[in-house]
Write a protein that holds these residues in place. Structure first.
Motif, PDB file in Angstrom:
ATOM      1  N   VAL A 610     -10.050  -9.341   5.499  1.00  0.00           N
ATOM      2  CA  VAL A 610     -11.484  -9.533   5.727  1.00  0.00           C
ATOM      3  C   VAL A 610     -12.285  -8.531   4.907  1.00  0.00           C
ATOM      4  CG1 VAL A 610     -13.277  -9.443   7.504  1.00  0.00           C
ATOM      5  CG2 VAL A 610     -11.086 -10.537   8.008  1.00  0.00           C
ATOM      6  N   LEU A 611     -11.813  -7.294   4.850  1.00  0.00           N
ATOM      7  CA  LEU A 611     -12.481  -6.282   4.027  1.00  0.00           C
ATOM      8  C   LEU A 611     -12.448  -6.687   2.555  1.00  0.00           C
ATOM      9  CD1 LEU A 611     -13.774  -3.389   4.074  1.00  0.00           C
ATOM     10  CD2 LEU A 611     -11.503  -2.527   3.498  1.00  0.00           C
ATOM     11  N   TYR A 612     -11.335  -7.242   2.103  1.00  0.00           N
ATOM     12  CA  TYR A 612     -11.175  -7.708   0.723  1.00  0.00           C
ATOM     13  C   TYR A 612     -12.273  -8.709   0.359  1.00  0.00           C
ATOM     14  CZ  TYR A 612      -8.439  -9.398  -3.356  1.00  0.00           C
ATOM     15  OH  TYR A 612      -7.988  -9.740  -4.605  1.00  0.00           O
ATOM     16  N   GLN A 613     -12.709  -9.502   1.361  1.00  0.00           N
ATOM     17  CA  GLN A 613     -13.744 -10.519   1.134  1.00  0.00           C
ATOM     18  C   GLN A 613     -15.161  -9.993   1.392  1.00  0.00           C
ATOM     19  OE1 GLN A 613     -12.604 -14.560   2.825  1.00  0.00           O
ATOM     20  NE2 GLN A 613     -11.099 -13.247   3.838  1.00  0.00           N
ATOM     21  N   ASP A 614     -15.259  -8.683   1.667  1.00  0.00           N
ATOM     22  CA  ASP A 614     -16.580  -8.082   1.899  1.00  0.00           C
ATOM     23  C   ASP A 614     -17.208  -8.587   3.198  1.00  0.00           C
ATOM     24  OD1 ASP A 614     -18.436  -6.219   1.217  1.00  0.00           O
ATOM     25  OD2 ASP A 614     -19.541  -7.478  -0.190  1.00  0.00           O
ATOM     26  N   LYS A 615     -16.373  -8.776   4.227  1.00  0.00           N
ATOM     27  CA  LYS A 615     -16.836  -9.225   5.537  1.00  0.00           C
ATOM     28  C   LYS A 615     -16.582  -8.132   6.575  1.00  0.00           C
ATOM     29  CE  LYS A 615     -15.534 -14.052   4.555  1.00  0.00           C
ATOM     30  NZ  LYS A 615     -14.641 -15.165   4.988  1.00  0.00           N
ATOM     31  N   PRO A 616     -17.361  -8.108   7.655  1.00  0.00           N
ATOM     32  CA  PRO A 616     -17.220  -7.042   8.657  1.00  0.00           C
ATOM     33  C   PRO A 616     -16.118  -7.333   9.681  1.00  0.00           C
ATOM     34  CG  PRO A 616     -19.082  -8.422   9.223  1.00  0.00           C
ATOM     35  CD  PRO A 616     -18.559  -8.942   7.906  1.00  0.00           C
ATOM     36  N   THR A 617     -15.582  -6.263  10.239  1.00  0.00           N
ATOM     37  CA  THR A 617     -14.606  -6.327  11.327  1.00  0.00           C
ATOM     38  C   THR A 617     -15.082  -5.464  12.479  1.00  0.00           C
ATOM     39  OG1 THR A 617     -12.717  -6.692   9.853  1.00  0.00           O
ATOM     40  CG2 THR A 617     -12.238  -5.778  12.020  1.00  0.00           C
ATOM     41  N   LEU A 618     -14.949  -5.991  13.696  1.00  0.00           N
ATOM     42  CA  LEU A 618     -15.150  -5.199  14.910  1.00  0.00           C
ATOM     43  C   LEU A 618     -13.787  -4.964  15.545  1.00  0.00           C
ATOM     44  CD1 LEU A 618     -18.272  -6.849  16.606  1.00  0.00           C
ATOM     45  CD2 LEU A 618     -18.193  -4.853  15.093  1.00  0.00           C
ATOM     46  N   PHE A 619     -13.524  -3.715  15.907  1.00  0.00           N
ATOM     47  CA  PHE A 619     -12.240  -3.337  16.490  1.00  0.00           C
ATOM     48  C   PHE A 619     -12.407  -3.166  18.004  1.00  0.00           C
ATOM     49  CE2 PHE A 619     -12.111  -2.049  12.076  1.00  0.00           C
ATOM     50  CZ  PHE A 619     -10.841  -2.431  11.665  1.00  0.00           C
ATOM     51  N   TYR A 620     -11.748  -4.055  18.745  1.00  0.00           N
ATOM     52  CA  TYR A 620     -11.812  -4.035  20.210  1.00  0.00           C
ATOM     53  C   TYR A 620     -10.547  -3.352  20.721  1.00  0.00           C
ATOM     54  CZ  TYR A 620     -12.470  -5.905  24.976  1.00  0.00           C
ATOM     55  OH  TYR A 620     -12.649  -6.047  26.329  1.00  0.00           O
ATOM     56  N   GLN A 621     -10.673  -2.058  21.051  1.00  0.00           N
ATOM     57  CA  GLN A 621      -9.509  -1.223  21.347  1.00  0.00           C
ATOM     58  C   GLN A 621      -9.574  -0.684  22.777  1.00  0.00           C
ATOM     59  OE1 GLN A 621      -9.666   1.643  18.090  1.00  0.00           O
ATOM     60  NE2 GLN A 621      -8.649   0.220  16.690  1.00  0.00           N
ATOM     61  N   PHE A 622      -9.345  -1.596  23.723  1.00  0.00           N
ATOM     62  CA  PHE A 622      -9.432  -1.229  25.137  1.00  0.00           C
ATOM     63  C   PHE A 622      -8.213  -0.456  25.611  1.00  0.00           C
ATOM     64  CE2 PHE A 622      -7.919  -5.574  24.566  1.00  0.00           C
ATOM     65  CZ  PHE A 622      -6.666  -5.522  25.162  1.00  0.00           C
TER      66      PHE A 622
END
Length: 697
Positions: A610-622
């Motif tokens: 996703v980063l390679y495509q210049d898109k954002p990621t949200l990390f859900y780390q419960f």
């Protein structure tokens, strides 16, 4: 005089000028006194003592002094050469300089004792590492001993490994009848006393730790051995998947320590368990418990669901393939076979497939001088993708597959080499063939968010000959933590990135793709549904707040489980018709990654796609604390991620809303990290891998 690094590196350690015989006179935590038998110190103007790890490390000088014919080694500085959770072995050399000419001599210990434990001289104990988060932290010790060629070596090894090297403990018999497990083995106690035998779950988390004591039926003296018979009522075990170990506890009165060793299995026992013994303990949920031998040839057990390849019929099929291969061995070997596959040979949508497709489309067979074949299950939903290349496609676990596995001189896979076969097949002998093959590890992501060096390090079960990476930082991580030389780690990027491009075209799709948890691997449905993992994602999928956000901003969600958790996909439900639960094979992962506007994950390496495509990621780390306890990472999750992180559902909803209102753009600080991490985007990653294979293998 201490030689400089250039001098140390230029010496020929494989072919020294000679050897020097020594005996270990005394040893303590600070020093070892060696009596030198056939070497004159007076013949040299300058002398140095050098230690060199047998494989990867740089040579280093060791402080010493001389007294008559004795060599006194200063051992106090050795701790600086010891690394976290990795056994070390250093050979010891004398470097003498005479008339400006350097001569190198390897130390040999000829003073072998009758009892094996007298060959090992302990010089330091109770070395513990801060990063060791195990329930029982591993104690490491320093040992001076001779190897099989009489080379005097300095070892850093675990206390339990030391016991295994110095004490005989071997299986005599094993039976499983009526829910009773009975084991008989011989034990050489040496300076230790036998305490008991345990069956222990090989756990990742402290909360999963469980141990059951065998009942010791008898201990009879037989020469210098104890013949020990034990039993365990399997009906009283609270079963967990996957692996269970048998530990023999020994007490040393001298240091008041209790440690354990495993029960080894000789060739006869291993062959019997593999081919003739089919006994097991079955539970009501379709799981079964059976013995196997580890890579160290010791007794252990597996508790898992019974699979298609667990019957004794697999033995007949494999022996048929062995016969056919040997009948025309020269013909098969002349083909120079390269096998390509993905996880469990069940799919064609990851780096293995895109590497294979590139090789077929670009005629890399001619360039590499190899016949390249793709392994895939006959019933795989991805089979249609490889149908255009059907002459180069092999059905998983077919006779042809078994023949080509023996003949192959190269394996290329996005997972370990053992995924090219039925990895957990009870009676298979083919792991021995896979172990000897050259292996290019394509990976299926970027290594950063999960520690995997315990398996994928050089020399370990998952080790390889070429390790594919995608960033300079990742390459440094592999060199620093996995024991590979820099030229064994190739920074080419991932094959699936050859076709990776943003196809969202205004779509408002969110991809939710969590990774797996080792502590939930192959557990029964009931245990999975009681886990924090299942509860958190079910709560998210059925959250009214989440549904409202999807409606308000006209969003669609694809929820896709990791391949290892696909068996639980039917356990998940969602109330909103905007949430689509995607089953394995229904949509290719690469397609969803390209089509989405953003990703929500926990620790999955697909975040790099996703980063390679210049898109954002949200990390859900419960469950970050639990994840770090079981897996750990190579970066700080709280400060070094390239996306915002949430620990609660409420935080995740706020960050999601913020990302949508920002039109799914990367924040400036994460855009900066993207440029730091990814140095290329030429869509020629598979070609670069072929070039590296051609040059280095």
């Amino acid at each position: 005089m201490i030689p400089d690094n250039q001098t140390l590196s230029s010496l020929n350690y494989k072919n020294p000028n000679g050897t020097v015989s020594v005996e270990v006179s005394s040893i303590s935590a600070d020093k070892a006194i060696l009596t030198v038998k056939d070497f004159s110190f007076d013949n040299y103007e300058d002398l140095s003592i050098i230690i060199k790890e047998t494989e990867f490390s740089e040579p280093a000088p060791l402080d010493f002094s001389i007294s008559d014919t004795s060599l006194i080694l200063n051992l106090s500085s050795l701790r600086s050469h010891f690394e976290f959770r990795r056994s070390k072995e250093f050979r010891i050399y004398i470097l003498g300089v005479h008339d400006q000419k350097a001569e190198l001599f390897l130390l040999k210990d000829k003073s072998q004792k009758a009892a094996p434990w007298n060959n090992f001289h302990l010089f330091t104990e109770e070395i513990y590492f801060d990063k060791d988060s195990a329930i029982r932290p591993t104690e490491y010790i320093g040992v001076l001993s001779a190897d099989s060629k009489d080379n005097l070596c300095i070892h850093l090894c675990s206390r339990n490994k030391y016991l295994a090297q110095t004490h005989y403990c071997s299986l005599r018999s094993l039976k499983m009848n009526g829910g009773k497990l009975k084991i008989c083995y011989d034990l050489e106690t040496g300076y230790h006393e036998y305490v008991k035998t345990e069956l222990s779950f090989r756990n990742k988390l402290a909360e999963d730790a469980v141990t059951y004591d065998f009942t010791t039926l008898s201990t009879n003296k037989r020469g210098n051995l104890l013949r020990i018979k034990i039993s365990l009522d399997l009906n009283k075990v609270d079963w967990k998947s996957l692996y269970w170990d048998v530990n023999v506890l020994l007490y040393n009165q001298g240091n008041n320590k209790t440690n354990h060793i495993s029960i080894s299995m000789d060739t006869k026992q291993r062959m019997f368990q593999k081919f003739l013994y089919n006994g097991s303990y079955k539970t009501d949920n379709g799981f079964f418990f059976y013995p196997y031998y580890t890579g160290k040839k010791t007794l252990a057990f597996v508790y898992r669901n019974k699979g298609n390849y667990d019957g004794l019929d697999i033995v007949f099929k494999e022996f048929t393939a062995i016969f056919l291969y040997r009948l025309a061995k020269s013909y098969w070997n002349k083909k120079h076979i390269c096998l390509v596959s993905e996880k469990f040979a069940s799919m064609a949508q990851d780096n293995g497939y895109y590497f294979f497709k590139h090789c077929m489309d670009e005629n890399e067979e001619a360039y590499l001088h190899k016949k390249i074949y793709y392994i895939i299950s006959k019933d795989s939903p991805d089979h249609y993708k490889v149908d255009p290349y059907k002459k180069n496609v092999i059905n998983f676990m077919s006779i042809r597959h078994m023949i080509y596995t023996q003949a192959a001189d190269l394996i290329v896979s996005s997972d370990s080499r053992y995924h090219t076969y039925a990895m957990q097949c009870r009676h298979s002998i083919f792991n021995r063939y896979l172990r000897k093959k050259k292996f290019v590890f394509l990976q299926h992501g970027v290594i950063a968010l999960k520690r995997v060096d315990a398996f994928y390090s050089k020399g370990m079960r998952g080790g390889c000959d070429l390790f594919v990476v995608s960033t300079n930082q990742e390459k440094q991580t592999i060199v620093d933590n996995f024991g590979y030389e820099p030229d064994e780690v190739i920074n080419t990027g991932l094959p699936r990135w050859d076709v990776l491009e943003d196809t969202s075209n205004g779509n408002r799709e969110i991809l939710i793709m969590p990774t797996w948890r080792s502590w939930l691997d192959s557990v029964p449905d009931k245990d999975f549904e009681e886990s924090d993992y299942f509860r958190h994602y079910m709560a998210l999928l059925n959250s009214s707040h989440f549904s409202q956000l999807l409606e308000k901003y006209d969003l669609q969600v694809n929820f896709y489980l990791h391949a290892k958790f696909q068996e639980y996909s039917d356990n998940f439900k969602a109330v909103s018709d905007r949430i689509h639960l995607i089953s394995f094979g229904e949509v290719a992962v690469n397609e969803m990654l390209m089509r989405c506007r953003m990703l929500i994950t926990d620790y999955s390496s697909v975040c790099w796609d996703v980063l390679y495509q210049d898109k954002p990621t949200l990390f859900y780390q419960f469950d970050l604390d639990k994840y770090n306890e079981a897996h750990g990472s190579y970066i700080d999750m709280k400060t070094e991620l390239f996306g915002d992180r949430a620990e609660t559902e409420e935080q995740l909803m706020e960050l999601l809303k913020e990302t949508v209102l920002n039109d799914f753009r990367l924040k400036p600080e994460y855009e900066l990290k993207r440029h730091e991490y990814l140095q290329f985007k030429d869509n020629q990653h598979s070609r670069h891998i072929c070039e590296e294979i051609k040059e280095k293998l």
